[in-house]
Design a protein around this motif. Structure first.
Motif, PDB file in Angstrom:
ATOM      1  N   GLY A  92      64.394  50.460   2.756  1.00  0.00           N
ATOM      2  CA  GLY A  92      63.803  50.816   4.042  1.00  0.00           C
ATOM      3  C   GLY A  92      62.486  50.137   4.331  1.00  0.00           C
ATOM      4  O   GLY A  92      61.871  50.382   5.370  1.00  0.00           O
ATOM      5  N   ILE A  93      62.032  49.280   3.431  1.00  0.00           N
ATOM      6  CA  ILE A  93      60.763  48.579   3.603  1.00  0.00           C
ATOM      7  C   ILE A  93      61.023  47.082   3.597  1.00  0.00           C
ATOM      8  O   ILE A  93      61.817  46.576   2.812  1.00  0.00           O
ATOM      9  N   SER A  94      60.342  46.346   4.481  1.00  0.00           N
ATOM     10  CA  SER A  94      60.583  44.911   4.598  1.00  0.00           C
ATOM     11  C   SER A  94      59.268  44.148   4.724  1.00  0.00           C
ATOM     12  O   SER A  94      58.185  44.745   4.783  1.00  0.00           O
ATOM     13  N   LEU A  95      59.388  42.829   4.786  1.00  0.00           N
ATOM     14  CA  LEU A  95      58.208  41.983   5.012  1.00  0.00           C
ATOM     15  C   LEU A  95      57.476  42.383   6.282  1.00  0.00           C
ATOM     16  O   LEU A  95      56.248  42.331   6.361  1.00  0.00           O
ATOM     17  N   LYS A  96      58.240  42.775   7.292  1.00  0.00           N
ATOM     18  CA  LYS A  96      57.638  43.169   8.574  1.00  0.00           C
ATOM     19  C   LYS A  96      56.735  44.384   8.399  1.00  0.00           C
ATOM     20  O   LYS A  96      55.645  44.452   8.980  1.00  0.00           O
ATOM     21  N   ASP A  97      57.174  45.350   7.588  1.00  0.00           N
ATOM     22  CA  ASP A  97      56.364  46.544   7.334  1.00  0.00           C
ATOM     23  C   ASP A  97      55.051  46.189   6.643  1.00  0.00           C
ATOM     24  O   ASP A  97      54.033  46.855   6.849  1.00  0.00           O
ATOM     25  N   THR A 234      48.381  34.685   8.945  1.00  0.00           N
ATOM     26  CA  THR A 234      49.708  34.980   8.412  1.00  0.00           C
ATOM     27  C   THR A 234      49.603  35.968   7.258  1.00  0.00           C
ATOM     28  O   THR A 234      48.637  35.944   6.487  1.00  0.00           O
ATOM     29  N   VAL A 235      50.608  36.835   7.158  1.00  0.00           N
ATOM     30  CA  VAL A 235      50.707  37.804   6.063  1.00  0.00           C
ATOM     31  C   VAL A 235      52.112  37.714   5.504  1.00  0.00           C
ATOM     32  O   VAL A 235      53.090  37.911   6.238  1.00  0.00           O
ATOM     33  N   THR A 236      52.228  37.392   4.211  1.00  0.00           N
ATOM     34  CA  THR A 236      53.517  37.152   3.550  1.00  0.00           C
ATOM     35  C   THR A 236      54.446  36.315   4.432  1.00  0.00           C
ATOM     36  O   THR A 236      55.616  36.646   4.634  1.00  0.00           O
ATOM     37  N   GLY A 237      53.893  35.236   4.965  1.00  0.00           N
ATOM     38  CA  GLY A 237      54.679  34.260   5.707  1.00  0.00           C
ATOM     39  C   GLY A 237      54.897  34.569   7.176  1.00  0.00           C
ATOM     40  O   GLY A 237      55.492  33.760   7.893  1.00  0.00           O
ATOM     41  N   LEU A 238      54.404  35.710   7.661  1.00  0.00           N
ATOM     42  CA  LEU A 238      54.600  36.095   9.055  1.00  0.00           C
ATOM     43  C   LEU A 238      53.295  35.995   9.840  1.00  0.00           C
ATOM     44  O   LEU A 238      52.229  36.364   9.339  1.00  0.00           O
ATOM     45  N   VAL A 239      53.386  35.489  11.066  1.00  0.00           N
ATOM     46  CA  VAL A 239      52.215  35.364  11.931  1.00  0.00           C
ATOM     47  C   VAL A 239      51.869  36.732  12.495  1.00  0.00           C
ATOM     48  O   VAL A 239      52.749  37.461  12.969  1.00  0.00           O
ATOM     49  N   VAL A 240      50.565  37.103  12.468  1.00  0.00           N
ATOM     50  CA  VAL A 240      50.159  38.443  12.914  1.00  0.00           C
ATOM     51  C   VAL A 240      49.006  38.415  13.910  1.00  0.00           C
ATOM     52  O   VAL A 240      48.351  39.433  14.121  1.00  0.00           O
ATOM     53  N   VAL A 246      58.024  35.307  13.064  1.00  0.00           N
ATOM     54  CA  VAL A 246      58.173  34.151  12.190  1.00  0.00           C
ATOM     55  C   VAL A 246      57.457  32.976  12.835  1.00  0.00           C
ATOM     56  O   VAL A 246      57.446  32.838  14.065  1.00  0.00           O
ATOM     57  N   ASN A 247      56.854  32.124  12.029  1.00  0.00           N
ATOM     58  CA  ASN A 247      56.063  31.032  12.599  1.00  0.00           C
ATOM     59  C   ASN A 247      56.922  30.104  13.456  1.00  0.00           C
ATOM     60  O   ASN A 247      58.135  29.971  13.270  1.00  0.00           O
ATOM     61  N   SER A 248      56.274  29.448  14.410  1.00  0.00           N
ATOM     62  CA  SER A 248      56.966  28.653  15.425  1.00  0.00           C
ATOM     63  C   SER A 248      57.726  27.467  14.822  1.00  0.00           C
ATOM     64  O   SER A 248      58.779  27.082  15.331  1.00  0.00           O
ATOM     65  N   LYS A 249      57.208  26.881  13.744  1.00  0.00           N
ATOM     66  CA  LYS A 249      57.882  25.745  13.110  1.00  0.00           C
ATOM     67  C   LYS A 249      59.259  26.149  12.608  1.00  0.00           C
ATOM     68  O   LYS A 249      60.248  25.419  12.783  1.00  0.00           O
ATOM     69  N   VAL A 292      64.962  35.790  11.491  1.00  0.00           N
ATOM     70  CA  VAL A 292      64.070  35.755  12.663  1.00  0.00           C
ATOM     71  C   VAL A 292      64.273  36.996  13.512  1.00  0.00           C
ATOM     72  O   VAL A 292      63.311  37.643  13.949  1.00  0.00           O
ATOM     73  N   ASN A 293      65.524  37.373  13.739  1.00  0.00           N
ATOM     74  CA  ASN A 293      65.832  38.548  14.566  1.00  0.00           C
ATOM     75  C   ASN A 293      65.382  39.846  13.909  1.00  0.00           C
ATOM     76  O   ASN A 293      65.026  40.807  14.593  1.00  0.00           O
ATOM     77  N   SER A 294      65.394  39.891  12.572  1.00  0.00           N
ATOM     78  CA  SER A 294      64.973  41.110  11.878  1.00  0.00           C
ATOM     79  C   SER A 294      63.470  41.333  12.020  1.00  0.00           C
ATOM     80  O   SER A 294      63.002  42.471  11.938  1.00  0.00           O
ATOM     81  N   ILE A 295      62.736  40.260  12.225  1.00  0.00           N
ATOM     82  CA  ILE A 295      61.286  40.371  12.381  1.00  0.00           C
ATOM     83  C   ILE A 295      60.917  40.650  13.841  1.00  0.00           C
ATOM     84  O   ILE A 295      60.094  41.515  14.135  1.00  0.00           O
TER      85      ILE A 295
END
Length: 316
Positions: A92-97, A234-240, A246-249, A292-295
Motif C-alpha cells: 500500500g506504499i509507493s514511491l509517490k507516497d 526530485t525525491v526518489t526520482g520524482l519531480v516535486v 515523473v521527470n519530463s525526459k 508514469v500513470n501510477s504517479i
C-alpha cells in the motif's frame, strides 16, 4: 517467560512455526539447525554494476532458504508494526507516497545511509525482531541466524527489507518527532532519507549523523544533496516542485517511442532500434507507461497504455 524452557520445548516451538514443508519432524529440525549453522553455504553471492560505476553485492538464498524467509516474513515479521515515516517495503506504499510530503517546499535535504543492509548487525536484528519477549532465546537466535549472512543483513533476501524497517523504527520515530516539532517533513525510503521545509540543513545532518552512529550506521556524505525550489527538486526520482510527477525526459522518451510506432509501424521501429524480441519490448514499454500513470494519471498516457495493450495481444 521462557526461563525454564528446555531443548524439547524449543524444538516444539520451532516446529510450530512451519518454516518449510516437511513431513518428518526430525528432518525438519535437522535442516533448520544445519542451515542456521552453515548459512553462508546456502547463498549465491555475486555483484551487479551500479549506474555510478561501482558494484552492488547481492546475496541470493537457495530455494529452501527462500521458502524459510518467506514464512518468517509472512508469519512473524509482518505482524510487527513499522514507522509511518518508512515509505518502502510494505503493501500500500509507493514511491509517490514518499514524494508527496515534499511537494513545493523551500528546501529539500536528501541523505543516504552508507552500506545500509550490510551495516545492520546480528544483535540489532535479534533485539528488534526475535527478542526473548516473544521467543525462547535459542529460537530467537536461530531465526536471526537464518536471516543473516556473516552476521549482517543481506541485499537479495526477501526478509531483509522489512527487517531493516523494524530496526530503523526507533530512529524514524525520534527523527520524525524532532522534525514535526520544527515543522520539517521527513520520510525514509530504504537508505534514502528526505527532509523538506524551511530549515538549516546542517542542523539535520548533525542530528542524523549522531543517531545513526548509535546504530552502527554512517552517512554516505558523497550522496548528500541540498535542493531549493528555484531548481528542479526530485525525491526518489520524482519531480516535486509543484506536483509529484515523473521527470519530463522519461515521459518524452515514451511519447517519442509511441509516435514512431504509430508513424512508421512497430516492425520498422524495432528494426531501427535493432530489437528482435517484440514481446519483451512491448511489455517493457507497457510497464514504463504504467509507471508514469501510477504517479500522475493522465488521459494521454492512459491512451498510450490502451494502444500498447492492443499490440501486446496481437503479438501473443
Amino acid at each position: 517467560m521462557w526461563k525454564y524452557i528446555g531443548v524439547k520445548e524449543c524444538n516444539e516451538f520451532l516446529l510450530s512455526l512451519n518454516l518449510f514443508k516437511c513431513n518428518s519432524r526430525e528432518k525438519y529440525l535437522q535442516t533448520i539447525y544445519a542451515i542456521s549453522n552453515n548459512k553462508e553455504n546456502n547463498y549465491k553471492v555475486y555483484k551487479i554494476k551500479k549506474r555510478n560505476g561501482g558494484y552492488r553485492t547481492i546475496y541470493e538464498p537457495n530455494s529452501l532458504l527462500k521458502e524459510i524467509h518467506k514464512n518468517i516474513l509472512l508469519n512473524i515479521l509482518n505482524n510487527k508494526e513499522i514507522s509511518k515515516y518508512a515509505k518502502a517495503y510494505h503493501k500500500g506504499i509507493s514511491l509517490k507516497d514518499n514524494a508527496i510530503p515534499h511537494v513545493d517546499k523551500k528546501v529539500i535535504l536528501k541523505l543516504d545511509i552508507k552500506n545500509f543492509f550490510e551495516s545492520i548487525r546480528f544483535i540489532d536484528i535479534y533485539n528488534t525482531c526475535f527478542t526473548i519477549e516473544y521467543f525462547p532465546k535459542s529460537v530467537g537466535m536461530v531465526l536471526t541466524y537464518l536471516c543473516t549472512y556473516e552476521d549482517h543483513l543481506t541485499e537479495g533476501a526477501s526478509v531483509s527489507p522489512y527487517i531493516s524497517n523494524l530496526v530503523m523504527k526507533e530512529f524514524d520515530e525520534e527523527i520524525g518527532e524532532y522534525c514535526t516539532l520544527n515543522k520539517i517533513d521527513y520520510t525514509r525510503y530504504s537508505d534514502d532519507m528526505t527532509f523538506s521545509g524551511d530549515f538549516n540543513p546542517s542542523d539535520i545532518i548533525v542530528k542524523v549523523r549522531k543517531m545513526l552512529y548509535k546504530l552502527g550506521l554512517r552517512l554516505n556524505d558523497k550522496k548528500t544533496v541540498i535542493l531549493t525550489n528555484s531548481k528542479r527538486e526530485t525525491v526518489t526520482g520524482l519531480v516535486v516542485n509543484n506536483k509529484v510527477q515523473v521527470n519530463s525526459k522519461y515521459r518524452n522518451k515514451i511519447r517519442q517511442e509511441v509516435y514512431y510506432i504509430k508513424k512508421f509501424g512497430l516492425k520498422s521501429h524495432l528494426e531501427r532500434l535493432n530489437i528482435s524480441d517484440t514481446k519483451q519490448y512491448l511489455n517493457n514499454l507497457y510497464g514504463r507507461i504504467n509507471y508514469v500513470n501510477s504517479i500522475n494519471k493522465t488521459s494521454e498516457f492512459t491512451n498510450y497504455k490502451d494502444y500498447i495493450a492492443k499490440l501486446i495481444k496481437m503479438y501473443k
